[in-house]
Design a protein around this motif. Structure first.
Motif, PDB file in Angstrom:
ATOM      1  N   ASP A   1     -71.001  67.312 -48.492  1.00  4.77           N
ATOM      2  CA  ASP A   1     -70.233  68.241 -47.661  1.00  4.77           C
ATOM      3  C   ASP A   1     -70.388  68.038 -46.155  1.00  4.77           C
ATOM      4  O   ASP A   1     -69.475  68.319 -45.401  1.00  4.77           O
ATOM      5  CB  ASP A   1     -70.593  69.686 -48.016  1.00  4.77           C
ATOM      6  CG  ASP A   1     -70.087  70.076 -49.392  1.00  4.77           C
ATOM      7  OD1 ASP A   1     -69.097  69.471 -49.865  1.00  4.77           O
ATOM      8  OD2 ASP A   1     -70.699  70.978 -50.009  1.00  4.77           O
ATOM      9  N   GLN A   2     -71.531  67.563 -45.711  1.00  6.55           N
ATOM     10  CA  GLN A   2     -71.763  67.414 -44.271  1.00  6.55           C
ATOM     11  C   GLN A   2     -71.899  65.937 -43.900  1.00  6.55           C
ATOM     12  O   GLN A   2     -72.583  65.179 -44.586  1.00  6.55           O
ATOM     13  CB  GLN A   2     -73.046  68.156 -43.844  1.00  6.55           C
ATOM     14  CG  GLN A   2     -72.986  69.655 -44.028  1.00  6.55           C
ATOM     15  CD  GLN A   2     -73.316  70.089 -45.448  1.00  6.55           C
ATOM     16  OE1 GLN A   2     -73.884  69.333 -46.229  1.00  6.55           O
ATOM     17  NE2 GLN A   2     -72.930  71.307 -45.783  1.00  6.55           N
ATOM     18  N   ALA A   3     -71.272  65.578 -42.798  1.00  7.72           N
ATOM     19  CA  ALA A   3     -71.320  64.186 -42.341  1.00  7.72           C
ATOM     20  C   ALA A   3     -72.754  63.759 -42.052  1.00  7.72           C
ATOM     21  O   ALA A   3     -73.170  62.664 -42.433  1.00  7.72           O
ATOM     22  CB  ALA A   3     -70.442  64.010 -41.108  1.00  7.72           C
ATOM     23  N   GLY A   4     -73.523  64.602 -41.387  1.00  3.86           N
ATOM     24  CA  GLY A   4     -74.894  64.242 -41.040  1.00  3.86           C
ATOM     25  C   GLY A   4     -75.739  63.946 -42.265  1.00  3.86           C
ATOM     26  O   GLY A   4     -76.564  63.025 -42.260  1.00  3.86           O
ATOM     27  N   ARG A   5     -75.554  64.713 -43.332  1.00  4.36           N
ATOM     28  CA  ARG A   5     -76.303  64.468 -44.560  1.00  4.36           C
ATOM     29  C   ARG A   5     -75.847  63.146 -45.189  1.00  4.36           C
ATOM     30  O   ARG A   5     -76.662  62.374 -45.686  1.00  4.36           O
ATOM     31  CB  ARG A   5     -76.122  65.625 -45.533  1.00  4.36           C
ATOM     32  CG  ARG A   5     -77.030  65.520 -46.729  1.00  4.36           C
ATOM     33  CD  ARG A   5     -77.118  66.815 -47.506  1.00  4.36           C
ATOM     34  NE  ARG A   5     -77.951  67.768 -46.781  1.00  4.36           N
ATOM     35  CZ  ARG A   5     -77.663  69.065 -46.636  1.00  4.36           C
ATOM     36  NH1 ARG A   5     -76.581  69.579 -47.163  1.00  4.36           N
ATOM     37  NH2 ARG A   5     -78.482  69.850 -45.969  1.00  4.36           N
ATOM     38  N   ALA A   6     -74.554  62.890 -45.172  1.00  3.00           N
ATOM     39  CA  ALA A   6     -74.047  61.612 -45.701  1.00  3.00           C
ATOM     40  C   ALA A   6     -74.642  60.443 -44.924  1.00  3.00           C
ATOM     41  O   ALA A   6     -75.053  59.438 -45.519  1.00  3.00           O
ATOM     42  CB  ALA A   6     -72.521  61.576 -45.636  1.00  3.00           C
ATOM     43  N   TYR A   7     -74.739  60.574 -43.602  1.00  2.00           N
ATOM     44  CA  TYR A   7     -75.289  59.488 -42.786  1.00  2.00           C
ATOM     45  C   TYR A   7     -76.781  59.307 -43.049  1.00  2.00           C
ATOM     46  O   TYR A   7     -77.286  58.183 -43.043  1.00  2.00           O
ATOM     47  CB  TYR A   7     -75.065  59.742 -41.300  1.00  2.00           C
ATOM     48  CG  TYR A   7     -73.620  59.935 -40.909  1.00  2.00           C
ATOM     49  CD1 TYR A   7     -72.578  59.393 -41.649  1.00  2.00           C
ATOM     50  CD2 TYR A   7     -73.288  60.693 -39.795  1.00  2.00           C
ATOM     51  CE1 TYR A   7     -71.257  59.585 -41.291  1.00  2.00           C
ATOM     52  CE2 TYR A   7     -71.973  60.887 -39.422  1.00  2.00           C
ATOM     53  CZ  TYR A   7     -70.962  60.332 -40.175  1.00  2.00           C
ATOM     54  OH  TYR A   7     -69.667  60.533 -39.802  1.00  2.00           O
ATOM     55  N   ALA A   8     -77.493  60.399 -43.291  1.00  2.00           N
ATOM     56  CA  ALA A   8     -78.930  60.316 -43.569  1.00  2.00           C
ATOM     57  C   ALA A   8     -79.169  59.585 -44.890  1.00  2.00           C
ATOM     58  O   ALA A   8     -80.044  58.713 -44.977  1.00  2.00           O
ATOM     59  CB  ALA A   8     -79.539  61.711 -43.610  1.00  2.00           C
ATOM     60  N   ILE A   9     -78.400  59.940 -45.900  1.00  2.00           N
ATOM     61  CA  ILE A   9     -78.523  59.262 -47.198  1.00  2.00           C
ATOM     62  C   ILE A   9     -78.171  57.785 -47.036  1.00  2.00           C
ATOM     63  O   ILE A   9     -78.870  56.889 -47.521  1.00  2.00           O
ATOM     64  CB  ILE A   9     -77.601  59.918 -48.239  1.00  2.00           C
ATOM     65  CG1 ILE A   9     -78.027  61.369 -48.475  1.00  2.00           C
ATOM     66  CG2 ILE A   9     -77.582  59.127 -49.542  1.00  2.00           C
ATOM     67  CD1 ILE A   9     -76.953  62.219 -49.133  1.00  2.00           C
ATOM     68  N   TYR A  10     -77.094  57.544 -46.331  1.00  2.00           N
ATOM     69  CA  TYR A  10     -76.635  56.177 -46.110  1.00  2.00           C
ATOM     70  C   TYR A  10     -77.703  55.325 -45.416  1.00  2.00           C
ATOM     71  O   TYR A  10     -77.846  54.138 -45.712  1.00  2.00           O
ATOM     72  CB  TYR A  10     -75.345  56.193 -45.282  1.00  2.00           C
ATOM     73  CG  TYR A  10     -74.923  54.838 -44.825  1.00  2.00           C
ATOM     74  CD1 TYR A  10     -74.424  53.912 -45.736  1.00  2.00           C
ATOM     75  CD2 TYR A  10     -75.050  54.457 -43.499  1.00  2.00           C
ATOM     76  CE1 TYR A  10     -74.062  52.646 -45.328  1.00  2.00           C
ATOM     77  CE2 TYR A  10     -74.682  53.203 -43.085  1.00  2.00           C
ATOM     78  CZ  TYR A  10     -74.186  52.294 -43.996  1.00  2.00           C
ATOM     79  OH  TYR A  10     -73.836  51.046 -43.591  1.00  2.00           O
ATOM     80  N   GLY A  11     -78.457  55.932 -44.525  1.00  2.00           N
ATOM     81  CA  GLY A  11     -79.484  55.182 -43.794  1.00  2.00           C
ATOM     82  C   GLY A  11     -80.465  54.476 -44.711  1.00  2.00           C
ATOM     83  O   GLY A  11     -80.807  53.311 -44.494  1.00  2.00           O
ATOM     84  N   GLY A  12     -80.917  55.162 -45.754  1.00  2.00           N
ATOM     85  CA  GLY A  12     -81.838  54.543 -46.696  1.00  2.00           C
ATOM     86  C   GLY A  12     -81.196  53.398 -47.456  1.00  2.00           C
ATOM     87  O   GLY A  12     -81.805  52.345 -47.673  1.00  2.00           O
ATOM     88  N   ILE A  13     -79.967  53.603 -47.847  1.00  2.00           N
ATOM     89  CA  ILE A  13     -79.251  52.565 -48.591  1.00  2.00           C
ATOM     90  C   ILE A  13     -78.940  51.375 -47.691  1.00  2.00           C
ATOM     91  O   ILE A  13     -79.022  50.215 -48.107  1.00  2.00           O
ATOM     92  CB  ILE A  13     -77.988  53.167 -49.230  1.00  2.00           C
ATOM     93  CG1 ILE A  13     -78.436  54.154 -50.317  1.00  2.00           C
ATOM     94  CG2 ILE A  13     -77.060  52.094 -49.781  1.00  2.00           C
ATOM     95  CD1 ILE A  13     -77.367  55.011 -50.875  1.00  2.00           C
ATOM     96  N   TYR A  14     -78.625  51.648 -46.428  1.00  2.00           N
ATOM     97  CA  TYR A  14     -78.362  50.586 -45.462  1.00  2.00           C
ATOM     98  C   TYR A  14     -79.567  49.656 -45.313  1.00  2.00           C
ATOM     99  O   TYR A  14     -79.426  48.435 -45.221  1.00  2.00           O
ATOM    100  CB  TYR A  14     -77.983  51.196 -44.113  1.00  2.00           C
ATOM    101  CG  TYR A  14     -77.737  50.184 -43.039  1.00  2.00           C
ATOM    102  CD1 TYR A  14     -76.506  49.558 -42.930  1.00  2.00           C
ATOM    103  CD2 TYR A  14     -78.732  49.838 -42.129  1.00  2.00           C
ATOM    104  CE1 TYR A  14     -76.274  48.618 -41.939  1.00  2.00           C
ATOM    105  CE2 TYR A  14     -78.505  48.906 -41.138  1.00  2.00           C
ATOM    106  CZ  TYR A  14     -77.275  48.295 -41.049  1.00  2.00           C
ATOM    107  OH  TYR A  14     -77.047  47.374 -40.081  1.00  2.00           O
ATOM    108  N   ILE A  15     -80.755  50.237 -45.300  1.00  2.00           N
ATOM    109  CA  ILE A  15     -81.963  49.426 -45.153  1.00  2.00           C
ATOM    110  C   ILE A  15     -82.113  48.461 -46.330  1.00  2.00           C
ATOM    111  O   ILE A  15     -82.376  47.268 -46.140  1.00  2.00           O
ATOM    112  CB  ILE A  15     -83.196  50.331 -44.994  1.00  2.00           C
ATOM    113  CG1 ILE A  15     -83.136  51.025 -43.628  1.00  2.00           C
ATOM    114  CG2 ILE A  15     -84.494  49.545 -45.162  1.00  2.00           C
ATOM    115  CD1 ILE A  15     -84.126  52.153 -43.452  1.00  2.00           C
TER     116      ILE A  15
END
Length: 108
Positions: free
Chosen positions: A54-68
């Motif tokens: 629901d929130q962009a910031g939460r999506a970006y936080a989750i994405y950060g781990g996957i990006y690594i």
């Protein structure tokens, strides 16, 4: 499961787009590399809008781990440098953090 597929696809396109700029700037590749790079970065941003968060910031936080994790896969597959144990440990910690954010119970 759909979220994970989208997150990993977004990571691939972000890394590819950034690598195109890296190639142009640091590896003396043609400026034409910037065209597919820009397209990849646009696709990356669009893909992140498809996740079921629901929130962009939460999506970006989750994405950060996957990006690594995806970055280390890129390091190995494209740059022919195998991640070491510290890379692997750090990426595992990040994935655990991303999973907590993605799957953690939410109130309301």
């Amino acid at each position: 499961m759909q979220n994970l597929v989208v997150f990993f696809a977004a990571a691939f396109f972000e890394i590819a787009g950034c690598f195109a700029v890296w190639g142009w700037w640091r590896l003396d590749k043609s400026a034409l590399w910037l065209i597919p790079g820009a397209l990849c970065l646009g696709l990356f941003a669009w893909l992140l809008t498809l996740v079921n968060v629901d929130q962009a910031g939460r999506a970006y936080a989750i994405y950060g781990g996957i990006y690594i994790v995806a970055s280390l896969a890129w390091l190995w597959a494209v740059e022919s440098t195998r991640p070491d144990r510290w890379d692997m440990l750090g990426s595992a910690i990040c994935l655990i953090g991303a999973a907590v954010i993605l799957y953690g119970p939410r109130s309301g």
